[in-house]
Design a protein around this motif. Structure first.
Motif, mmCIF file in Angstrom:
data_model
loop_
_atom_site.group_PDB
_atom_site.id
_atom_site.type_symbol
_atom_site.label_atom_id
_atom_site.label_comp_id
_atom_site.label_asym_id
_atom_site.label_seq_id
_atom_site.Cartn_x
_atom_site.Cartn_y
_atom_site.Cartn_z
ATOM 1 N N ASP A 36 -8.678 -5.777 3.426
ATOM 2 C CA ASP A 36 -10.281 -5.988 3.391
ATOM 3 C C ASP A 36 -10.936 -5.648 4.491
ATOM 4 O OD1 ASP A 36 -12.245 -6.513 1.614
ATOM 5 O OD2 ASP A 36 -12.225 -8.952 2.184
ATOM 6 N N GLU A 37 -12.002 -5.110 5.278
ATOM 7 C CA GLU A 37 -12.856 -5.138 5.866
ATOM 8 C C GLU A 37 -11.479 -4.732 7.757
ATOM 9 O OE1 GLU A 37 -15.118 -8.466 6.009
ATOM 10 O OE2 GLU A 37 -16.417 -7.423 4.491
ATOM 11 N N PRO A 38 -10.988 -4.546 7.531
ATOM 12 C CA PRO A 38 -9.840 -3.595 8.555
ATOM 13 C C PRO A 38 -11.012 -3.822 9.984
ATOM 14 C CG PRO A 38 -10.035 -1.417 7.620
ATOM 15 C CD PRO A 38 -10.471 -2.636 6.568
ATOM 16 N N SER A 39 -10.428 -3.598 10.775
ATOM 17 C CA SER A 39 -10.693 -3.069 11.853
ATOM 18 C C SER A 39 -10.134 -1.884 12.369
ATOM 19 C CB SER A 39 -11.002 -3.701 13.726
ATOM 20 O OG SER A 39 -9.550 -4.093 13.985
ATOM 21 N N MET A 40 -10.542 -0.644 14.137
ATOM 22 C CA MET A 40 -10.109 0.372 13.813
ATOM 23 C C MET A 40 -8.765 0.250 13.811
ATOM 24 S SD MET A 40 -13.494 2.430 15.735
ATOM 25 C CE MET A 40 -12.240 4.188 15.943
ATOM 26 N N ASP A 41 -8.481 -0.973 14.647
ATOM 27 C CA ASP A 41 -6.538 -1.667 15.201
ATOM 28 C C ASP A 41 -5.735 -1.082 13.887
ATOM 29 O OD1 ASP A 41 -7.786 -2.153 17.369
ATOM 30 O OD2 ASP A 41 -7.890 -3.678 17.039
ATOM 31 N N TYR A 42 -6.082 -1.317 12.907
ATOM 32 C CA TYR A 42 -5.587 -1.324 12.169
ATOM 33 C C TYR A 42 -5.387 -0.433 11.345
ATOM 34 C CZ TYR A 42 -5.461 -7.142 12.091
ATOM 35 O OH TYR A 42 -5.184 -7.757 12.935
ATOM 36 N N TYR A 43 -5.646 0.654 11.280
ATOM 37 C CA TYR A 43 -5.820 2.536 10.383
ATOM 38 C C TYR A 43 -3.998 2.396 10.852
ATOM 39 C CZ TYR A 43 -10.731 2.177 10.794
ATOM 40 O OH TYR A 43 -12.370 2.189 10.025
ATOM 41 N N GLU A 44 -3.324 3.135 11.503
ATOM 42 C CA GLU A 44 -2.407 3.670 11.667
ATOM 43 C C GLU A 44 -1.034 2.903 10.773
ATOM 44 O OE1 GLU A 44 -0.096 4.841 14.714
ATOM 45 O OE2 GLU A 44 -2.004 5.374 16.056
ATOM 46 N N ALA A 45 -1.158 0.952 11.023
ATOM 47 C CA ALA A 45 -0.348 0.290 10.331
ATOM 48 C C ALA A 45 -0.636 0.878 8.111
ATOM 49 C CB ALA A 45 -0.575 -1.100 10.105
ATOM 50 N N ILE A 46 -2.550 0.871 8.362
ATOM 51 C CA ILE A 46 -2.399 1.118 6.759
ATOM 52 C C ILE A 46 -1.912 2.629 6.121
ATOM 53 C CG2 ILE A 46 -4.677 1.572 4.770
ATOM 54 C CD1 ILE A 46 -5.978 -0.434 7.120
ATOM 55 N N ALA A 47 -1.841 3.361 7.220
ATOM 56 C CA ALA A 47 -1.204 4.822 7.161
ATOM 57 C C ALA A 47 -0.169 5.304 6.262
ATOM 58 C CB ALA A 47 -2.183 5.680 8.591
ATOM 59 N N ALA A 48 0.561 4.028 7.345
ATOM 60 C CA ALA A 48 1.693 3.616 7.334
ATOM 61 C C ALA A 48 2.537 2.457 5.901
ATOM 62 C CB ALA A 48 2.779 3.502 8.501
ATOM 63 N N CYS A 49 1.491 1.826 5.794
ATOM 64 C CA CYS A 49 1.435 1.012 4.460
ATOM 65 C C CYS A 49 1.553 1.802 2.798
ATOM 66 C CB CYS A 49 0.819 -0.199 4.182
ATOM 67 S SG CYS A 49 1.417 -1.061 5.225
ATOM 68 N N GLN A 50 0.377 2.846 2.780
ATOM 69 C CA GLN A 50 -0.068 3.859 2.039
ATOM 70 C C GLN A 50 1.319 4.659 1.815
ATOM 71 O OE1 GLN A 50 -4.339 5.713 1.084
ATOM 72 N NE2 GLN A 50 -2.586 7.463 2.478
ATOM 73 N N ASP A 51 1.514 5.140 2.769
ATOM 74 C CA ASP A 51 2.225 6.451 2.512
ATOM 75 C C ASP A 51 4.176 5.497 1.754
ATOM 76 O OD1 ASP A 51 0.578 8.100 3.997
ATOM 77 O OD2 ASP A 51 1.929 8.267 5.318
ATOM 78 N N TRP A 52 4.172 4.503 2.458
ATOM 79 C CA TRP A 52 5.375 3.834 2.090
ATOM 80 C C TRP A 52 4.962 3.491 0.171
ATOM 81 C CZ3 TRP A 52 5.907 -1.025 -1.115
ATOM 82 C CH2 TRP A 52 6.792 -1.298 -1.117
ATOM 83 N N PHE A 53 3.590 2.755 0.211
ATOM 84 C CA PHE A 53 3.572 2.354 -1.411
ATOM 85 C C PHE A 53 3.732 4.169 -2.376
ATOM 86 C CE2 PHE A 53 0.524 2.047 -5.056
ATOM 87 C CZ PHE A 53 1.240 0.285 -5.481
ATOM 88 N N LEU A 54 2.756 4.605 -1.907
ATOM 89 C CA LEU A 54 3.069 5.765 -3.253
ATOM 90 C C LEU A 54 4.426 6.744 -3.225
ATOM 91 C CD1 LEU A 54 -0.552 7.698 -1.524
ATOM 92 C CD2 LEU A 54 -0.173 6.411 -3.833
ATOM 93 N N LYS A 55 5.330 6.548 -1.939
ATOM 94 C CA LYS A 55 6.255 6.668 -2.092
ATOM 95 C C LYS A 55 7.029 5.944 -2.961
ATOM 96 C CE LYS A 55 10.947 6.815 0.193
ATOM 97 N NZ LYS A 55 12.198 6.440 1.602
ATOM 98 N N TYR A 56 7.257 4.812 -2.988
ATOM 99 C CA TYR A 56 8.062 3.971 -4.393
ATOM 100 C C TYR A 56 6.795 4.176 -5.795
ATOM 101 C CZ TYR A 56 11.165 3.213 -1.127
ATOM 102 O OH TYR A 56 11.875 3.817 0.509
ATOM 103 N N TYR A 57 5.501 3.771 -5.420
ATOM 104 C CA TYR A 57 4.298 4.212 -6.106
ATOM 105 C C TYR A 57 3.709 5.161 -6.966
ATOM 106 C CZ TYR A 57 6.980 -1.020 -6.828
ATOM 107 O OH TYR A 57 7.997 -1.555 -6.070
ATOM 108 N N PRO A 58 3.763 6.354 -6.847
ATOM 109 C CA PRO A 58 3.254 7.502 -6.652
ATOM 110 C C PRO A 58 2.199 7.319 -8.099
ATOM 111 C CG PRO A 58 5.386 8.066 -7.099
ATOM 112 C CD PRO A 58 5.312 6.966 -7.020
ATOM 113 N N GLU A 59 2.408 6.702 -8.586
ATOM 114 C CA GLU A 59 1.564 6.489 -10.340
ATOM 115 C C GLU A 59 0.132 5.567 -9.516
ATOM 116 O OE1 GLU A 59 4.968 4.284 -11.573
ATOM 117 O OE2 GLU A 59 4.118 5.322 -9.543
#
Length: 344
Positions: A36-59
């Protein structure tokens, strides 16, 4: 960084999946609100978490909620503060770095003025337009959190008009999901944040506001099939009074013209959102006059000579209206928005 985050996620993969799997047992589980409400500092980490999550939970849905335009530069840009970024960059960099399946942010616009009267933050429509333009480029749905509770100097919402105004102006900019801040009044009214008067009170009592919010949501639900059929294309604003609307002025890149509407007349300020599908255009027409002193907006839309009818979705009810000399006349209540589809 992206790589550091992915490495950490893989180390803890089984532990994290065990937690998510507990929620996955429930039919109501739709996904995770990851940040919730990240600064730009966290964008790369959010991208990594998203790619990990969608790998295991694509639905399921991986979801992050961005800051509004009135956040401080440090909140928005983090370590990149002072490097020439502006608010639209905060949104576009998120899209570029994360490639999200949805865009979301919060904006709570109804505040108490120095004389205890209510006013609306002037940047509300500007913020909507920034997200709408970015979503149009990427064909990404926009969700928004709207105000239903008092906190700090934000006033409690008490009327249909105040909540409807927030919703229908948002729909004029193509928003496809609306959430409330908050549904349940926080359990503690901390001295510094002045939390009060949510949709449901602290002891579980349903407040009168519950029924006002329900009324607006019932209207939107009844029109969502036709509304969601179209893609947002842009907006034009029209001033109906003698006073310049500063909120309108901030929406600087409006459509030069509406494709199927030749002229617009109104006696109160309105927003016309233009939508399209493969067959033609449709319009979200919203009474944008301030909702604290409710006023009807009398509107006339002149369509091209090929149009003799219009389907009008008004407060959830749709009807086919015969035009008078290709003109559609409507009276919109305070805060209301009607969805209009011209018919040949």
């Amino acid at each position: 960084t992206y790589d550091e985050t992915r490495e950490e996620l893989e180390k803890r993969s089984e532990e994290i999946k065990a937690h998510i799997d507990e929620y996955k047992k429930y039919k109501s589980f739709q996904g995770v609100n990851a940040f919730d409400e990240p600064s730009m500092d966290y964008y790369e980490a959010i991208a990594a978490c998203q790619d990990w999550f969608l790998k295991y939970y694509p639905e399921y849905e991986f979801y992050s909620n961005l800051l509004p335009v009135y956040a401080t530069p440090k909140q928005l840009f983090g370590a990149s503060d002072g490097k020439g970024y502006a608010y639209p960059d905060y949104v576009s960099e998120f899209v570029k770095t994360v490639n999200p399946e949805s865009l979301s942010y919060d904006h709570y616009p109804i505040l108490q003025d120095w004389d205890e009267s209510a006013y609306i933050k002037e940047d509300f429509l500007y913020n909507l337009n920034v997200f709408a333009k970015q979503a149009k480029k990427k064909n990404t749905p926009v969700y928004i959190y709207l105000q239903t509770m008092g906190f700090f100097s934000n006033l409690p919402i008490t009327t249909y008009e105040e909540f409807a105004w927030q919703c229908y102006t948002s729909l004029s900019f193509g928003v496809r999901g609306i959430m409330c801040f908050q549904y349940w009044t926080q359990l503690q009214a901390q001295q510094y944040n002045n939390v009060r008067d949510g949709i449901v009170d602290r002891d579980g009592t349903i407040t009168p506001l519950y029924y006002k919010v329900q009324e607006v949501f019932d209207e939107i639900e009844a029109m969502q099939d036709v509304y969601l059929h179209y893609r947002w294309d842009g907006v034009r604003t029209y001033e109906g009074g003698r006073v310049i609307n500063d909120m309108f002025t901030l929406v600087s890149d409006q459509l030069e013209k509406l494709e199927e509407i030749e002229a617009v007349e109104c006696d109160e300020d309105i927003i016309v959102g233009q939508f399209k599908d493969d067959a033609g255009y449709a319009y979200m027409v919203t009474n944008a006059s301030v909702p604290f002193e409710p006023k009807n907006a009398n509107v006339k839309l002149t369509f091209g000579k090929e149009y003799d009818y219009a389907m009008v979705v008004k407060k959830g009810t749709r009807s086919l209206v015969e035009l008078e000399d290709h003109v559609l006349s409507m009276t919109l209540g305070s805060g209301e928005g009607y969805f209009v589809v011209p018919v040949k």
